[in-house]
Structure formats: C-alpha cells, structure tokens
Design a protein around this motif. Structure first.
Motif, short mmCIF file in Angstrom:
data_model
loop_
_atom_site.label_atom_id
_atom_site.label_comp_id
_atom_site.label_asym_id
_atom_site.label_seq_id
_atom_site.Cartn_x
_atom_site.Cartn_y
_atom_site.Cartn_z
N ASP A 1 0.80 -1.23 0.00
CA ASP A 1 0.00 0.00 0.00
C ASP A 1 0.83 1.28 0.00
O ASP A 1 0.31 2.36 -0.21
CB ASP A 1 -1.02 0.00 1.14
N GLU A 2 2.14 1.17 0.17
CA GLU A 2 3.03 2.33 0.09
C GLU A 2 2.97 2.98 -1.29
O GLU A 2 3.19 4.18 -1.43
CB GLU A 2 4.46 1.90 0.41
N TRP A 3 2.66 2.19 -2.32
CA TRP A 3 2.68 2.69 -3.70
C TRP A 3 1.29 2.96 -4.26
O TRP A 3 1.15 3.38 -5.40
CB TRP A 3 3.41 1.70 -4.60
N TYR A 4 0.23 2.77 -3.47
CA TYR A 4 -1.12 2.99 -3.97
C TYR A 4 -1.34 4.42 -4.46
O TYR A 4 -2.10 4.65 -5.38
CB TYR A 4 -2.16 2.65 -2.90
N ASN A 5 -0.67 5.37 -3.83
CA ASN A 5 -0.87 6.77 -4.23
C ASN A 5 -0.34 7.07 -5.63
O ASN A 5 -0.64 8.12 -6.19
CB ASN A 5 -0.29 7.74 -3.20
N ASP A 6 0.45 6.16 -6.24
CA ASP A 6 0.87 6.33 -7.63
C ASP A 6 -0.31 6.21 -8.59
O ASP A 6 -0.24 6.69 -9.72
CB ASP A 6 1.95 5.31 -8.01
N LEU A 7 -1.36 5.55 -8.16
CA LEU A 7 -2.60 5.45 -8.94
C LEU A 7 -3.49 6.61 -8.50
O LEU A 7 -4.47 6.45 -7.78
CB LEU A 7 -3.26 4.09 -8.70
N THR A 8 -3.13 7.79 -8.92
CA THR A 8 -3.62 9.06 -8.39
C THR A 8 -5.13 9.17 -8.27
O THR A 8 -5.66 9.45 -7.19
CB THR A 8 -3.10 10.23 -9.26
N ALA A 9 -5.85 8.97 -9.36
CA ALA A 9 -7.31 9.16 -9.34
C ALA A 9 -7.98 8.13 -8.43
O ALA A 9 -8.84 8.48 -7.62
CB ALA A 9 -7.89 9.07 -10.75
N TRP A 10 -7.57 6.87 -8.56
CA TRP A 10 -8.14 5.83 -7.71
C TRP A 10 -7.83 6.09 -6.24
O TRP A 10 -8.69 5.91 -5.38
CB TRP A 10 -7.62 4.45 -8.11
N PHE A 11 -6.61 6.53 -5.94
CA PHE A 11 -6.22 6.77 -4.55
C PHE A 11 -7.05 7.87 -3.91
O PHE A 11 -7.35 7.83 -2.73
CB PHE A 11 -4.73 7.10 -4.44
N ASP A 12 -7.46 8.87 -4.71
CA ASP A 12 -8.35 9.91 -4.18
C ASP A 12 -9.66 9.28 -3.69
O ASP A 12 -10.20 9.69 -2.67
CB ASP A 12 -8.66 10.97 -5.24
N PHE A 13 -10.16 8.28 -4.43
CA PHE A 13 -11.37 7.57 -4.02
C PHE A 13 -11.08 6.64 -2.84
O PHE A 13 -11.73 6.71 -1.81
CB PHE A 13 -11.91 6.76 -5.20
N TYR A 14 -10.08 5.80 -2.97
CA TYR A 14 -9.73 4.81 -1.95
C TYR A 14 -9.28 5.47 -0.66
O TYR A 14 -9.65 5.04 0.42
CB TYR A 14 -8.64 3.88 -2.49
N GLY A 15 -8.47 6.52 -0.78
CA GLY A 15 -7.91 7.19 0.39
C GLY A 15 -8.96 7.77 1.31
O GLY A 15 -8.75 7.86 2.52
#
Length: 164
Positions: free
Chosen positions: A70-84
C-alpha cells in the motif's frame, strides 16, 4: 390462557415478517476471468487497479488490485483519491504486481445489475518512476463487452474477459 397464546403467536408472526425486511438480499453476480497482458516495458512491476465506474463517471467499487504494497497505492492518483477517503479493506482482492511482457489471470466479480446499465470498468496502471495511465483500459459493461478483448493505451497491451 387463550389470550396469552394468541399474543405469543402474533409476536412470533411479527418477528418472522420483520426478519424478512431486515436482511438485504444478496445481489446476483457473475465471476469473470480477467487476463491482463502487459506491454514489453522495462522497470518495476506495474500496479494495476480494476474499478467499477458508475454511470456518472465516479468510482463505485474496487474490483481487484495488482500490487499488494500500500506504500505505492498513491501512484494510482485518481483511484487513490477515491480509496484514500474510504480506506476499504482490499486485502482479499489484491495480488502481486505484474512485470513488463507478463500476463496475469485474476477472477473478478461483478453484480449482474451493473451489466447493460451504464456502468464501466476501468483499468489504471502505474510503474514506479514511470508513467501513470488513469484510463489504460476503460469500457462500458455490456453483455458483449464482458466477453471481449480490449486494447490498452499504456502499460497494458490488452485485457480479455470471459465469464467464469
């Protein structure tokens, strides 16, 4: 005594009736084998997230995640905005990253009510120190498309789905 017996029966009947309304019925769904074929890029393994997109173009649900750190999930920018914002537990739907030229086969589950109803499926991809593709593959979920091959625009060469 007769009054008590009738009262007991009425409460039992009411309990049964309310029980039917208190449980949400399971929605019918279908499992699909989803094969990802990656392009022959060099570098680290790709993180790929498969999402259900509602008719308004917004994220509804994460269907699968290639990449379990999960350290790299924020590289998937648009999805991470939703998931985060929601931080749903996705442990049960994660797998290893997939490297350039490799393929992976995963099983995803989609509710039958989402097919032919304006929903889409989106595949986002990102590789460390390289590009991010918000819509590497995206297509509307129709009876025909869930049995098809769709070309990618980034790290994904193509995806192929077949009902399981």
């Amino acid at each position: 005594m007769h009054k008590f017996s009738i009262l007991k029966t009425v409460f039992a009947l009411a309990f049964v009736v309310f029980s039917f309304y208190s449980f949400k019925p399971l929605e019918a769904s279908t499992k699909y084998k989803c094969m990802l074929q990656m392009t022959n890029y060099t570098g680290e393994g790709a993180y790929v997230v498969i999402s259900l997109i509602n008719p308004e173009g917004e994220y509804e649900k994460t269907l699968y995640m290639q990449g379990d750190d999960d350290e790299w999930y924020n590289d998937l920018t648009a999805w991470f905005d939703f998931y985060g914002k929601k931080r749903n537990n996705i442990d049960a739907i994660t797998g290893a990253t997939v490297a350039g030229g490799q393929r992976s086969i995963n099983v995803i589950e989609i509710e039958d009510s989402k097919i032919d109803a304006g929903y889409s499926i989106r595949f986002e991809s990102a590789v460390e120190d390289q590009e991010y593709y918000k819509q590497d593959v995206e297509f509307e979920l129709t009876s025909a498309s869930v049995k098809s091959k769709v070309e990618g625009k980034g790290f994904i060469r193509y995806i192929r789905m077949i009902p399981n």
